[in-house]
Design an enzyme around this catalytic site. Structure first.
Site, PDB file in Angstrom:
ATOM      1  N   GLU A 140      -9.424   2.435  19.335  1.00  0.00           N
ATOM      2  CA  GLU A 140      -9.725   1.536  18.209  1.00  0.00           C
ATOM      3  C   GLU A 140     -11.186   1.083  18.219  1.00  0.00           C
ATOM      4  O   GLU A 140     -11.504  -0.050  17.881  1.00  0.00           O
ATOM      5  CB  GLU A 140      -8.786   0.321  18.221  1.00  0.00           C
ATOM      6  CG  GLU A 140      -7.321   0.654  18.211  1.00  0.00           C
ATOM      7  CD  GLU A 140      -6.911   1.616  17.102  1.00  0.00           C
ATOM      8  OE1 GLU A 140      -7.650   1.725  16.106  1.00  0.00           O
ATOM      9  OE2 GLU A 140      -5.866   2.265  17.236  1.00  0.00           O
ATOM     10  N   GLY A 141     -12.064   1.997  18.583  1.00  0.00           N
ATOM     11  CA  GLY A 141     -13.485   1.684  18.673  1.00  0.00           C
ATOM     12  C   GLY A 141     -13.824   1.235  20.072  1.00  0.00           C
ATOM     13  O   GLY A 141     -13.354   0.196  20.532  1.00  0.00           O
TER      14      GLY A 141
END
Length: 561
Positions: free
Chosen positions: A424-425
């Site tokens: 998620e980044g």
């Protein structure tokens, strides 16, 4: 208690017309009690088998660990996935902050199992706000209630964080649908036996799309089509991973898979970010839940394990003392408790701000809440997932050699927690997002507003409040200095973004404990640990930033040397 006593959730909810009826403390307590019972009795007992048995790949199909499918069936039939979705979509319409608490607890109890429903809320928001009415009629309620699970198909073998490199193609069809061709990797829950259908949200590129991120569109491709036929979506394999064995991480191949456009052509990332931002808060809650689980295990063990004589003894005649009485162990454990309880205050406040964004009648208050969530989410995601791994390792140390073997379960938490710093980044991307885009992007105005907000309701003159005031003043000055210095060194902010994020996290931690200390829930031991063992890092981070700013000249950029 943190939710009701420190954040006074009832008062906040009573100001929101959609949640005024949910502001009763007895109702909140009842929901949390039932939630805790489900987590404790149904989900937590499956954690060890989830790790040791894991998911099994068999000719394109995935069998989840024993008990996982039955537990998920109970989960969605009891209405837990729909706790915060709208009643008109089949949901319960409860506040997002209660959903946040639920996912923190679920992740702490069984991270692998919780990966399955973890993307549901983001997928629901994405479909609700961007899909056509026809797509909504077929998929929205199924996702809103959790009857069908969803995936987020972004990453490709050559395109990780740089989504502009995505090559998956979408070919328009005469009937208005599309056919997808391409391969996606690292897809959590891409194939499983938990639900009858899986809704894949896929980033792909139309034939005439320009290169880069602006050429990406978003598509919905179900595992099974409306007529019951299997779509051309295949799981090629599942990854052998360091941890999270209870969650299948899939390589997915789209061989002419039928799909439908979600949102507008070329605006796929705009739609997908609804999922990603929701997912990032949930990943932060993973960090908090896992760190709490590690602390609970280590604290219990430290009370029981007798080793050597402590420097200050409760029983001078005993042959040995519980290791909790040894300062090194107490320091390690108190430090993790500081991060857990402080993180909860910040995360729950962020979830409340998201409720305010949706439901507050005052547009100015909604804007303020949106700014909070925008700035705080990357800080929570990066700082608390890092602490989950580092802190879980410190908790393993409390066990000594026993922590390194499987018997006590602490080594699983260390392995499971590591990925939260990546997906998620990555945490480095979160730091860049915070400093370059959200802080320096407007010259620090929104960030200054945030610092002002932290001091608003803290009128006492306690040493910790004074510490917070000093931190806020130093951060404000640092932003001003950076805004000036980066004109001559465009890469400067990139070098120190992680330091800036950590300094911000430590300031938020101070704020959270100022809030806790205003109530009877305050623990002097934890406040001491905060000041003695945690907050000194703030000055170290700022010193690193300021030393690089000082070295910057008008004709020189920062180099690795």
């Amino acid at each position: 208690m943190l939710l009701t006593r420190v954040l006074e959730v009832g008062n906040v909810l009573s100001s929101l017309p959609a949640h005024a009826e949910h502001s009763d403390q007895d109702l909140v307590t009842q929901v949390l009690s039932e939630m805790a019972k489900f987590v404790r009795e149904v989900v937590a007992p499956l954690n060890r088998d989830g790790d040791e048995v894991g998911c099994v790949f068999d000719n394109g199909s995935v069998v989840t660990p024993p008990g996982f499918a039955d537990a998920y069936r109970q989960f969605w039939q009891a209405g837990w996935p729909a706790i915060a979705t709208a009643p008109e979509d089949g949901g319960q319409g409860l506040p997002a902050v209660l959903e946040a608490v639920m996912y923190e607890w679920l992740n702490g109890a069984n991270h692998g199992w919780t990966m399955a429903p973890g993307l549901l809320h983001g997928a629901y928001e994405c479909i609700k706000h961007h899909a056509s009415d026809n797509l909504k009629s077929g998929y929205l309620e199924k996702v809103a209630t959790g009857e069908w699970l969803a995936t987020m198909c972004l990453t490709e073998p050559h395109a990780g964080s740089d989504l502009g490199l995505v090559r998956t193609k979408a070919a328009p069809q005469p009937n208005g649908s599309y056919e997808l061709e391409g391969t996606k990797i690292f897809i959590s829950g891409g194939e499983h036996d938990l639900t009858e259908n899986i809704v894949h949200l896929v980033l792909a590129r139309l034939p005439d799309a320009p290169p880069g991120p602006k050429g990406l569109s978003l598509f919905l491709a179900p595992k099974f089509l409306e007529d019951g036929k299997r779509n051309e979506v295949q799981c090629e394999r599942i990854e052998e991973k360091m941890g999270l064995h209870g969650s299948p991480t899939c390589v997915m191949r789209f061989d002419g898979a039928k799909a439908w456009l979600v949102g507008e052509h070329g605006r796929g990332l705009n739609a997908m970010f609804l999922m990603m931002n929701s997912a990032r808060l949930h990943v932060a809650l993973q960090g908090i839940g896992l760190l709490d689980a590690a602390h609970q295990k280590a604290y219990t063990y430290a009370q029981q394990r007798m080793q050597m004589r402590a420097p200050v003894r409760a029983d001078a005649k005993a042959p040995a003392d519980p290791i909790i009485q040894h300062p090194a162990v107490k320091r390690a454990l108190d430090t993790q408790r500081v991060w857990v309880d402080g993180g909860r205050i910040i995360a729950y406040q962020t979830a409340l701000e998201l409720d305010i964004v949706k439901h507050h009648p005052d547009s100015d208050r909604r804007g303020e809440a949106e700014a909070w969530a925008s700035l705080i989410t990357p800080v929570l995601k990066a700082a608390w997932t890092e602490q989950a791994f580092v802190g879980a390792s410190a908790c393993l140390q409390v066990f000594g050699g026993h922590g390194y073997v499987r018997e006590w379960g602490i080594e699983q938490i260390v392995r499971d927690s590591r990925v939260s710093m990546i997906y998620e980044g990555t945490n480095e991307i979160q730091a860049n997002d915070l400093l370059l885009r959200k802080v320096l992007g407007d010259g620090g105005q929104q960030y200054q507003n945030l610092l002002n907000k932290l001091l608003q309701d803290l009128a006492d003159e306690s040493p910790l409040v004074q510490k917070l005031k000093t931190q806020c003043a130093k951060l404000a000055a640092t932003v001003d200095n950076l805004s000036t210095a980066q004109r001559d060194a465009p890469d400067l902010a990139h070098w120190i973004a992680s330091d800036f994020l950590k300094a911000t996290a430590l300031t938020l931690l101070t704020w959270a404990w100022c809030k806790i200390n205003k109530t009877s829930l305050a623990n002097g031991s934890y406040s001491t640990a905060l000041v003695a063992w945690v907050l000194p890092e703030f000055d170290m981070r700022l010193s690193t930033i300021e030393s690089l700013i000082a070295k910057t000249t008008s004709a020189q950029t920062i180099s690795a040397a």
